[in-house]
Design a protein around this motif. Structure first.
Motif, PDB file in Angstrom:
ATOM      1  N   SER A 143      20.248  94.237  87.585  1.00 55.01           N
ATOM      2  CA  SER A 143      21.524  94.460  86.915  1.00 55.01           C
ATOM      3  C   SER A 143      22.686  94.024  87.792  1.00 55.01           C
ATOM      4  O   SER A 143      22.898  94.572  88.867  1.00 55.01           O
ATOM      5  N   PRO A 144      23.464  93.018  87.360  1.00 54.20           N
ATOM      6  CA  PRO A 144      24.583  92.566  88.183  1.00 54.20           C
ATOM      7  C   PRO A 144      25.752  93.551  88.196  1.00 54.20           C
ATOM      8  O   PRO A 144      26.633  93.450  89.038  1.00 54.20           O
ATOM      9  N   THR A 145      25.748  94.539  87.279  1.00 54.99           N
ATOM     10  CA  THR A 145      26.879  95.473  87.247  1.00 54.99           C
ATOM     11  C   THR A 145      26.616  96.706  88.104  1.00 54.99           C
ATOM     12  O   THR A 145      27.534  97.450  88.432  1.00 54.99           O
ATOM     13  N   SER A 146      25.369  96.932  88.446  1.00 57.39           N
ATOM     14  CA  SER A 146      25.058  98.127  89.230  1.00 57.39           C
ATOM     15  C   SER A 146      25.621  97.990  90.644  1.00 57.39           C
ATOM     16  O   SER A 146      25.665  96.894  91.205  1.00 57.39           O
ATOM     17  N   SER A 147      26.068  99.116  91.234  1.00 55.88           N
ATOM     18  CA  SER A 147      26.539  99.053  92.614  1.00 55.88           C
ATOM     19  C   SER A 147      25.354  99.056  93.578  1.00 55.88           C
ATOM     20  O   SER A 147      25.494  98.744  94.742  1.00 55.88           O
ATOM     21  N   THR A 148      24.186  99.437  93.088  1.00 58.42           N
ATOM     22  CA  THR A 148      22.978  99.359  93.918  1.00 58.42           C
ATOM     23  C   THR A 148      21.897  98.614  93.121  1.00 58.42           C
ATOM     24  O   THR A 148      20.952  99.223  92.634  1.00 58.42           O
ATOM     25  N   PRO A 149      22.063  97.278  92.971  1.00 53.62           N
ATOM     26  CA  PRO A 149      21.129  96.526  92.119  1.00 53.62           C
ATOM     27  C   PRO A 149      19.711  96.473  92.681  1.00 53.62           C
ATOM     28  O   PRO A 149      18.759  96.332  91.923  1.00 53.62           O
ATOM     29  N   PHE A 150      19.583  96.591  94.011  1.00 52.09           N
ATOM     30  CA  PHE A 150      18.251  96.487  94.608  1.00 52.09           C
ATOM     31  C   PHE A 150      17.697  97.875  94.872  1.00 52.09           C
ATOM     32  O   PHE A 150      18.387  98.733  95.422  1.00 52.09           O
ATOM     33  N   ALA A 151      16.455  98.077  94.474  1.00 58.74           N
ATOM     34  CA  ALA A 151      15.848  99.382  94.709  1.00 58.74           C
ATOM     35  C   ALA A 151      15.412  99.491  96.160  1.00 58.74           C
ATOM     36  O   ALA A 151      15.101  98.493  96.806  1.00 58.74           O
ATOM     37  N   LEU A 152      15.400 100.711  96.638  1.00 57.79           N
ATOM     38  CA  LEU A 152      14.876 100.972  97.972  1.00 57.79           C
ATOM     39  C   LEU A 152      13.377 100.652  97.936  1.00 57.79           C
ATOM     40  O   LEU A 152      12.706 100.960  96.948  1.00 57.79           O
ATOM     41  N   PHE A 153      12.858 100.087  98.988  1.00 60.88           N
ATOM     42  CA  PHE A 153      11.435  99.760  99.102  1.00 60.88           C
ATOM     43  C   PHE A 153      10.980  98.850  97.948  1.00 60.88           C
ATOM     44  O   PHE A 153       9.902  99.032  97.376  1.00 60.88           O
ATOM     45  N   ASN A 154      11.842  97.904  97.566  1.00 63.48           N
ATOM     46  CA  ASN A 154      11.476  97.014  96.470  1.00 63.48           C
ATOM     47  C   ASN A 154      10.331  96.096  96.914  1.00 63.48           C
ATOM     48  O   ASN A 154      10.021  96.007  98.107  1.00 63.48           O
ATOM     49  N   PRO A 155       9.694  95.400  95.991  1.00 58.00           N
ATOM     50  CA  PRO A 155       8.477  94.647  96.328  1.00 58.00           C
ATOM     51  C   PRO A 155       8.657  93.599  97.415  1.00 58.00           C
ATOM     52  O   PRO A 155       7.693  93.231  98.079  1.00 58.00           O
ATOM     53  N   GLU A 156       9.882  93.108  97.614  1.00 59.30           N
ATOM     54  CA  GLU A 156      10.070  92.070  98.633  1.00 59.30           C
ATOM     55  C   GLU A 156      10.098  92.632 100.050  1.00 59.30           C
ATOM     56  O   GLU A 156       9.995  91.906 101.024  1.00 59.30           O
ATOM     57  N   VAL A 157      10.287  93.966 100.152  1.00 59.95           N
ATOM     58  CA  VAL A 157      10.399  94.564 101.488  1.00 59.95           C
ATOM     59  C   VAL A 157       9.020  94.621 102.134  1.00 59.95           C
ATOM     60  O   VAL A 157       8.085  95.192 101.598  1.00 59.95           O
ATOM     61  N   VAL A 158       8.926  94.000 103.299  1.00 61.32           N
ATOM     62  CA  VAL A 158       7.677  94.017 104.056  1.00 61.32           C
ATOM     63  C   VAL A 158       7.749  95.130 105.111  1.00 61.32           C
ATOM     64  O   VAL A 158       6.790  95.840 105.350  1.00 61.32           O
ATOM     65  N   HIS A 159       8.911  95.275 105.730  1.00 62.96           N
ATOM     66  CA  HIS A 159       9.124  96.367 106.673  1.00 62.96           C
ATOM     67  C   HIS A 159      10.566  96.846 106.527  1.00 62.96           C
ATOM     68  O   HIS A 159      11.495  96.047 106.570  1.00 62.96           O
ATOM     69  N   HIS A 160      10.736  98.155 106.365  1.00 61.09           N
ATOM     70  CA  HIS A 160      12.063  98.701 106.113  1.00 61.09           C
ATOM     71  C   HIS A 160      12.782  99.019 107.416  1.00 61.09           C
ATOM     72  O   HIS A 160      12.214  99.633 108.310  1.00 61.09           O
ATOM     73  N   ASN A 161      14.011  98.619 107.497  1.00 57.16           N
ATOM     74  CA  ASN A 161      14.826  98.928 108.668  1.00 57.16           C
ATOM     75  C   ASN A 161      16.299  98.842 108.265  1.00 57.16           C
ATOM     76  O   ASN A 161      16.664  98.003 107.448  1.00 57.16           O
ATOM     77  N   THR A 162      17.138  99.721 108.828  1.00 56.82           N
ATOM     78  CA  THR A 162      18.558  99.659 108.480  1.00 56.82           C
ATOM     79  C   THR A 162      19.432  99.666 109.722  1.00 56.82           C
ATOM     80  O   THR A 162      19.011 100.074 110.803  1.00 56.82           O
TER      81      THR A 162
END
Lengths: 1075, 451
Positions: free
Chosen positions: B253-272
């Motif tokens: 969704s281009p209107t959402s302020s958080t269009p990408f879900a946490l731990f989405n399928p493209e994430v191989v390793h999470h880090n912030t």
């Protein structure tokens, strides 16, 4: 309405006092009384027994226990007293000549500074080698308070209360003879009736206390081993005595406490604050926040008006008018009006005691009710205590006691310092309004901008406004406590001075927290709104639309078992008092806390809620988040095993030597050396010079020298020798159980040890007109834990190891005397303490000056200097051109605050001295005439410094924290001659703020003298006033914290409460009666 | 009476005896159930699962000093002193301790030591491998991140003498720290990652737990730094063999302020990391960067949003809006690494295929025309441009600047304009090795980077 009622009650009680005072003496006939006094049990005649009537001694027994004297026939009752024996009420019959045989029961509990209690034994002070301090009973009883600790402030030398970091009456605020540790708990050990008290100190009813003894040196305290390093406070409760007719004591007090004096706080005026905002708006300081349509950070009304004006929504005239209307406001007025009230507390206590030949009993019931100054806060406490003694045959005694306390506390927390906005703001802007002119609650900006809140959700969200005044009625946050203490002690007297004791104590204390947060509270609505999802079709609540209930329970189970053998024997010139024993203790604390959503208090229903999943926050105010659900559990268990002994030998009543030893072991985690136990010991000697043949100095018939040396210790349950990890639940986002390292490995871990040398002299002049003692001590605390900053490459910023040492020395002086004798009597007691705590060794790699500059209230370790030393940057005045503060860098004038902070060497800082009093004490005076008595306690603290608060522009701009000094800031060249307050900068430079606030120009002497309390009482009773049924009746008025008498600083209203609210004054009236 | 006496005395004697005898057992009980000496694999795994240390708030410095953004002068003035100094590449800019993430290394070492002490049963073997491999990965990842901040870019000729990172391989805190060489640092990272890759499972169940794909992907990135492009391409390929999902941005969704879900399928390793000035609240996206996204490139509306005409940050793979952003490993990055490796080793077709298979998921459906390249150089230019667009604000720009500056074709001088004053950072400047936090210098023998 409340005020009028209060006044009525006050007047009524005063009237009672005045009526009582009018009762006078009547002329009377003479009656002769005579007889003998013997000790109950042994039938030995007692010498020196005093017979008193209305405080006057009428008779004293001779060596054969015989007395003979005359009294007036108006005397109905004589009080028969002897130190070491329970007082006896002698009721006179009719007849001109009367004979009596009186038996007095021995007791160890008699006070007046003669008998001291260590918690394991009571010993006459005249045979003690150690340093004991007995709290004056009269002064203690004169005070009015809900708790015990408040009553002992200023009543003993060496005892210092410092409320600057925690305004409450808390044992952590107390030091005895200064500090003995740097990073371990600093609170003294509190012992109640022989066992360490594990519960909440607020649960001890001060009216149940018979005596309080402070154990100050190693000889006195080492019997408590590794817990005694900070000194020990031994509390003994009241009990009955054998052969005592029913006695009823009643005490009632009513206290009113003024609202806090918020108006004396050095706050910035609304006008100054608004002008600052205009200035910052002009500079574009708020542009980012105004443009921030993601997080919508809170903005003040003035900034909102300016933003509106800029966007053209209102004209400049309108904006100016709106802003000018705010300039005269002061949030403190609203707070005092809507959040505070006059505090009221009531205390009632009833005590009954009686004793037969084989048993005695005491029952005490107390009730306290406090309505504090903060609306919605209240505290109620019921205490019930029974103390019973039963003889089982000739040689065995069983004492069994029960104490039950139930309390209920309403917690509100909406007041000065606690009413605060969200985001990173520390306090409200000074022109915030809590209610309009009609008293209707007004909303305050909190986490998000008001214009956003006003329209967010288009009416489909719950009201997102925060109206603190409206919420007051809906707060429902309580803490309930139940505390049960049971003890039994069996004592067997084997004869020939040998007795054995087996005692057991159980304490079970439960605390229940309940915070019922309905949707009337902003907290709940905010939680719900944040996770609400609005779709065209409907509203989805992730957190159910209903109340949020937070509950917490904790339970303490403490068992203590002790076996002890005592040997007390005197023969010819010898006297031995010895004890030895062992004890096992276990304290278990278990607790849990959880949150329930969608709670309905009427039906006890709730709604299960997903606390694991992540959800978007409404309007993108924040990223994806989970439902906050504080659930926690605790389960802690501490176990201790100890063996101890103590022995004193006295020769010819003149020479006493004593030894004491104790070994402790505990289950403190992962400490190998612990389990081997720590032996601690002490030894002492006393010499009663006045009893020597050669002593001829008659002006001072009492003179005694004492010296002791030994060790006590200090434990910290949070240390471990191994790498320890701490488990927690629900890692962010994954909800996995996880762990963090608490302690890196520390194989050299040991317990802290405190070594003390104490020398004292006790003296008394003829007829005990002046008595006193002077003590000098040296303290050396070794193996202290010190937090050592280490190379961050190790992965840890610091480690705690046993490297530090503290050296202390000090003097305690007590002088008390009768300045004028009866009938007009003036008694005076002067206490003086001198304490130095010097850091002898501390491992500190940091060579930066900045790390040494502090408020001085936390330990600032620098070898060779006071533990609480206060340092500052050198001050070179304000720059005449810009009003910037100036300091020195390598000896030359500098405004390079970064370099000043990083390149200044600690030795180039200005050293002021210590931030805790070097000299302190009290001067207590009691003036009495007939039944009237006026007493006052003046306390003084000298020889220390404090860092005054001032303006920090960084905090002003971004956190809304102002300071009254702003009004005195540098504004134009020339001002530097009148002020030290720097000019207002832009952009803000936090290092400039730091430099100014840490410079010498803000440090001042904190010395002060204050009137701690004042009391007026009138005592009468049957001897003076036959019409009353009371043997003694006392009316009193007590004033707490009347105020400062003198202070060295001119710039602060109270150096001990700079920038904060000073202790509230209170007035109590009360009635104490005995039957 | 005598009876009482005897009973009483016996009880006392008994109790005294018991107290002393049972002392040992009585005191063996733990004082707090939540405390433990780490001794099991489960303990070690829980330490590694402490993701607020192991996967969060990693160094923000790399993004802060990069050229993906600028801030209005008002925000600059409102920022902290250190952030301001770093923003203008001040030679004396102090680094805060938060960027010195040896806390991660310490936890990894504690976990490794715990795992090595445990006797591993048959059932426990999977957990043992996860713990040991995970700990090695975390240690390598932390070193990898810090190496890009505090050492000079890898230069084969001088790597043996250029100062690298201190290598801490045990949890012992009394061991002194000293800087290894750049060569030793990279060797350690590679050794740890290779061992980790051998141990780790393909899917660890949680995106915060390291897995084999992440280890391969990080190895591939390392070889880009080491300019060993064949290996970079090979490791990227190994990673993609195991895991290669890409999200079709058309489904977001281009209107959402958080269009990408946490731990989405493209994430191989999470880090912030916490964005500081480069975070969503302050940063305005560099206009050249923003303009480089084509109109049909969906990243333009998912990554960014226009506020008052200026491009601001919006969506990121951490699904956060408070200025904290994602700097973990994604499949997208692996595609780009493989493409670059392929191009640099002469496989132009392969490189463009790899690139196109990523980009087709980023463009509006039906609008993407596959990129082509006549030669390796052209392919490389296109791949690097796409790399910057795909990985903007993921902490990668600084790493790429460092290595690409070595090639005059890609070298850039960074510029900041602060209220009219221009500050510059030329390629290969000494300031590409940032100052080590002063506390480290004060408390150890670690040498500061030269200025």
């Amino acid at each position: 309405m409340r005020i009028t009622n209060t006044t009525k009650r006050l007047l009524g009680s005063l009237g009672c006092c005045i009526l009582l005072c009018l009762a006078g003496d009547v002329a009377a006939q003479q009656v002769n009384i005579s007889g003998t006094v013997v000790s109950a049990g042994s039938d030995q005649p007692l010498q020196g027994v005093a017979f008193t009537a209305g405080g006057k001694t009428v008779c004293i027994t001779n060596a054969k226990g015989v007395f003979n004297c005359t009294v007036t026939d108006t005397t109905r009752v004589l009080r028969v007293v002897l130190v070491g024996y329970a007082p006896y009420q002698l009721k006179l019959g009719s007849g001109a000549s009367q004979r009596f045989t009186i038996q007095l029961s021995p007791t160890d509990r008699e006070l007046e500074g003669v008998v001291v209690s260590t918690g394991y034994q009571t010993i006459p002070k005249e045979r003690a080698t150690g340093s004991f301090e007995v709290i004056n009973k009269t002064a203690y009883n004169r005070r009015v308070s809900t708790d015990v600790l408040t009553r002992i402030e200023g009543l003993a030398p060496s005892l210092l209360f410092d409320r600057r970091t925690n305004p409450n009456s808390d044992v952590n605020n107390i030091t005895i003879r200064g500090i003995s540790t740097i990073n371990s708990p600093k609170a003294p050990l509190v012992v109640l009736d022989g066992f360490p008290f594990e519960g909440d100190l607020d649960n001890i009813n001060p009216d149940d206390v018979e005596s309080i003894t402070l154990l100050k040196d190693a000889a006195a305290a080492s019997i408590w081993g590794v817990q005694a390093g900070n000194g020990v406070i031994v509390i003994t409760t009241k009990k009955g005595s054998y052969r005592q007719p029913l006695r009823i004591n009643f005490n009632m007090a009513y206290t009113i406490r003024e609202k806090p004096d918020l108006m004396r706080l050095p706050e910035m005026s609304s006008n100054d604050f608004i002008n600052t905002e205009l200035f910052l708006f002009e500079k574009g300081f708020y542009n980012a926040d105004i443009a921030n349509t993601t997080n919508r950070p809170p903005l003040t009304p003035v900034v909102e008006i300016l933003a509106k004006q800029r966007s053209g929504a209102i004209t400049q005239q309108e904006a100016t008018a709106m802003i000018d209307a705010l300039r005269g406001l002061d949030i403190r007025n609203d707070m005092l009006r809507y959040l505070y009230r006059t505090g009221v507390s009531r205390q009632l206590n009833l005590q009954l005691s009686a004793g037969g030949a084989d048993n005695h009993h005491l029952v005490s019931i107390g009730y306290n009710s406090d309505e504090t100054q903060l609306k919605g806060n209240a505290y109620r406490r019921l205490t019930l205590r029974t103390d019973n003694m039963q003889r089982l045959g000739k040689r065995m005694e069983l004492r069994y006691t029960m104490q039950y306390v139930a309390s209920l506390q309403h917690i509100n927390r909406t007041g000065w310092g606690t009413l605060r906005p969200g985001s990173n703001k520390a306090q409200y802007y000074p022109y915030a309004r809590l209610a309009d002119d009609e008293g209707n609650p007004l909303p305050l900006v909190r986490d998000y901008r008001l214009p956003y809140i006003d329209t967010a959700g288009g009416g489909r969200l719950l009201d997102w406004h925060y109206k603190p005044v409206e919420e007051l009625d809906y707060l429902d946050n309580t803490e309930r406590q139940h505390d049960l203490l049971l003890s039994a002690a069996l004592k067997y007297n084997a004869g020939k001075g040998l007795d054995a004791e087996l005692s057991y104590q159980y304490e079970g204390a439960g605390t229940t927290l309940r915070n019922h947060q309905t949707t009337e509270l902003f907290f709940t609505r905010n939680q719900i709104n944040r996770l609400t999802q609005l779709t065209p079709g409907g509203i989805k609540y992730v957190i159910p639309n209903g109340a949020i209930l937070d509950r917490g329970h904790s339970w303490l189970d403490a068992h203590a078992l002790r076996t002890q053998v005592n040997y007390n024997r005197a023969w010819q010139h010898h006297r031995i008092a010895a004890l030895g024993g062992a004890e096992v203790r276990q304290n278990a604390t278990r607790g849990d806390a959880y949150r329930i959503f969608g709670y309905d208090d009427n039906t006890l229903t709730f709604v299960n809620t997903d606390v694991a999943g992540t959800y978007p926050v409404y309007g993108g105010l924040a990223g994806m988040t989970t439902v906050p659900s504080p659930t926690s559990m605790t389960d802690q268990l501490y176990r201790y095993v100890s063996v101890f002994m103590n022995a004193a030998y006295t020769f010819a009543n003149r020479y006493t030597v004593s030894v004491s030893a104790r070994k402790d072991a505990s289950n403190i985690f992962g400490v190998k050396s612990n389990q081997k136990g720590v032996p601690l010991w002490s030894a002492g000697a006393a010499w009663d010079i006045a009893r020597e043949q050669f002593y001829r100095f008659e002006a001072i018939p009492r003179l005694r020298l004492r010296v002791t040396y030994g060790y006590s210790g200090n434990t910290d349950n949070n240390r471990s020798a191994y790498t320890t990890i701490n488990f927690s639940s629900n890692a962010p986002n994954t909800n996995l159980p996880n762990a963090a390292v608490v302690n890196p490995p520390n194989p050299s871990l040991r317990w802290e040890k405190v070594n003390m040398l104490n020398m004292g002299v006790d003296f008394g002049t003829k007829n005990k007109r002046v008595t006193g003692s002077i003590e000098y001590y040296q303290k050396h605390a070794k193996d202290l834990f010190s937090s050592v900053p280490i190379d961050p490459t190790t992965g840890r910023g610091s480690v705690t190891i046993n490297t530090a040492e503290l050296k202390g020395r000090g003097v305690d002086i007590t002088l008390s005397g009768i300045i004028v004798r009866r009938p007009f009597e003036w008694q005076s007691a002067l206490m003086f303490s001198y304490v130095r705590n010097i850091v002898h060794k501390y491992y500190n790699l940091s060579n930066s000056a900045a790390s040494h500059i502090s408020s001085g209230l936390s330990i600032n370790p620098r070898e060779g200097l006071d533990a609480f030393s206060l340092y500052s940057y050198r001050w070179a005045g304000l720059d005449p051109a810009t009003g910037d503060p100036m300091g020195y860098l390598n000896g030359t004038l500098s405004k390079d605050y970064l370099q000043i902070a990083s390149a200044t060497k600690p030795e180039d800082l200005v050293y002021h001295g210590t931030a805790i009093p070097k000299y302190y004490g009290a001067w207590r005076n009691t003036v009495s005439y007939k039944g009237f008595s006026i007493a006052g306690n003046i306390t003084y603290r000298l020889g220390y410094f404090f860092r005054r608060s001032s303006i920090e522009y960084n905090r002003l701009y971004s956190q809304w924290v102002g300071h009254a000094d702003f009004a005195h800031r540098w504004m134009k060249p020339g001002d530097e001659q009148y002020t030290n307050v720097p000019s207002m900068p832009y952009p803000v430079n936090s290092r400039r703020d730091d430099f100014y606030n840490q410079s010498e120009v803000l440090v001042e002497r904190a010395d002060n003298i204050r009137l701690q309390d004042l009391s007026l009482s009138y005592t009468t009773g049957k001897p003076q006033w036959k019409a009353v049924p009371f043997s003694s009746l006392e009316c009193y008025v007590f004033v707490a914290h009347p105020g400062l008498l003198w202070k060295a600083s001119k710039s602060t209203p109270d150096p001990d409460n700079d920038g904060g609210v000073r202790p509230a004054r209170s007035v109590s009236i009360g009635l104490r009666a005995s039957l | 009476m005598h009876y009482y006496t005897r009973t009483f005395c016996s009880i006392i004697a008994l109790l005294l005896g018991l107290q002393l005898l049972s002392c040992k057992k009585f005191l063996d009980q733990k004082p707090d159930k939540k405390l433990a000496v780490p001794s099991t694999l489960a303990d070690a795994q829980r330490l590694l699962d402490g993701n607020s240390t192991m996967n969060s708030f990693w160094p923000s410095l790399g993004e802060l000093v990069s050229d993906n953004y600028y801030v209005p002068v008002t925000n600059y003035n409102a920022a902290s002193l250190n952030s301001r100094a770093h923003y203008r590449w001040d030679a004396a800019a102090e680094t805060t301790l938060g960027n010195w993430i040896y806390g991660v290394v310490f936890i990894a070492n504690v976990a490794l030591e715990t795992a090595d002490k445990v006797e591993v049963s048959k059932q426990g073997e999977a957990l043992y491998k996860q713990v040991k491999g995970g700990a090695l990965f975390f240690r390598a990842h932390a070193l990898y991140q810090m190496t890009h901040l505090f050492t000079l870019p890898y230069n084969k000729a001088t790597a043996a003498t250029d100062p690298g990172m201190p290598l801490r391989l045990t949890s012992a805190i009394d061991e002194p720290s000293k800087r290894s060489s750049v060569q030793e640092t990279w060797d350690r990272i590679l050794t740890d990652l290779k061992e980790a890759a051998a141990l780790l499972p393909i899917d660890a169940g949680y995106k915060t737990r390291p897995n084999k794909v992440a280890a391969f992907a990080l190895l591939a990135s390392c070889y880009l730094d080491l300019e060993d492009y064949g290996k970079a391409s090979a490791y990227a390929d190994s990673a993609l063999q195991l895991y290669k999902p890409l999200m079709d941005y058309n489904t977001l969704s281009p209107t959402s302020s958080t269009p990408f879900a946490l731990f989405n399928p493209e994430v191989v390793h999470h880090n912030t990391y916490s964005g500081d000035l480069a975070g969503a609240n302050n940063a305005i996206v560099d206009s050249v960067l923003y303009a480089s996204y084509a109109g049909n490139d969906l990243r333009k509306t998912l990554f960014y949003t226009l506020v008052a005409g200026q491009p601001r940050l919006k969506g990121n793979y951490a699904a956060l809006t408070n200025g904290v952003a994602f700097n973990g490993i994604t499949t997208g990055e692996i595609y780009l690494t493989r493409a670059e490796g392929q191009a640099r080793t002469g496989d132009v077709t392969g490189a463009m295929n790899t690139l196109n298979s990523l980009l087709v998921k980023r463009w509006k459906t039906g609008t993407f025309v596959p990129y082509t390249a006549a030669n390796a150089d052209e392919a490389l230019v296109k791949i690097l441009a796409e790399r910057r667009k795909e990985l903007a604000f993921r902490g990668k720009r600084w790493m790429d600047l460092r290595r690409l500056n070595k090639d005059p074709k890609f070298a850039v001088t960074l510029r900041r304009n602060i209220g009219g004053t221009i500050y510059e950072l030329p390629p290969n400047d000494k300031r590409y090795a940032l100052l080590i936090p002063q506390q480290v210098i004060d408390r150890s023998t670690v040498q500061q980077n030269p200025r």
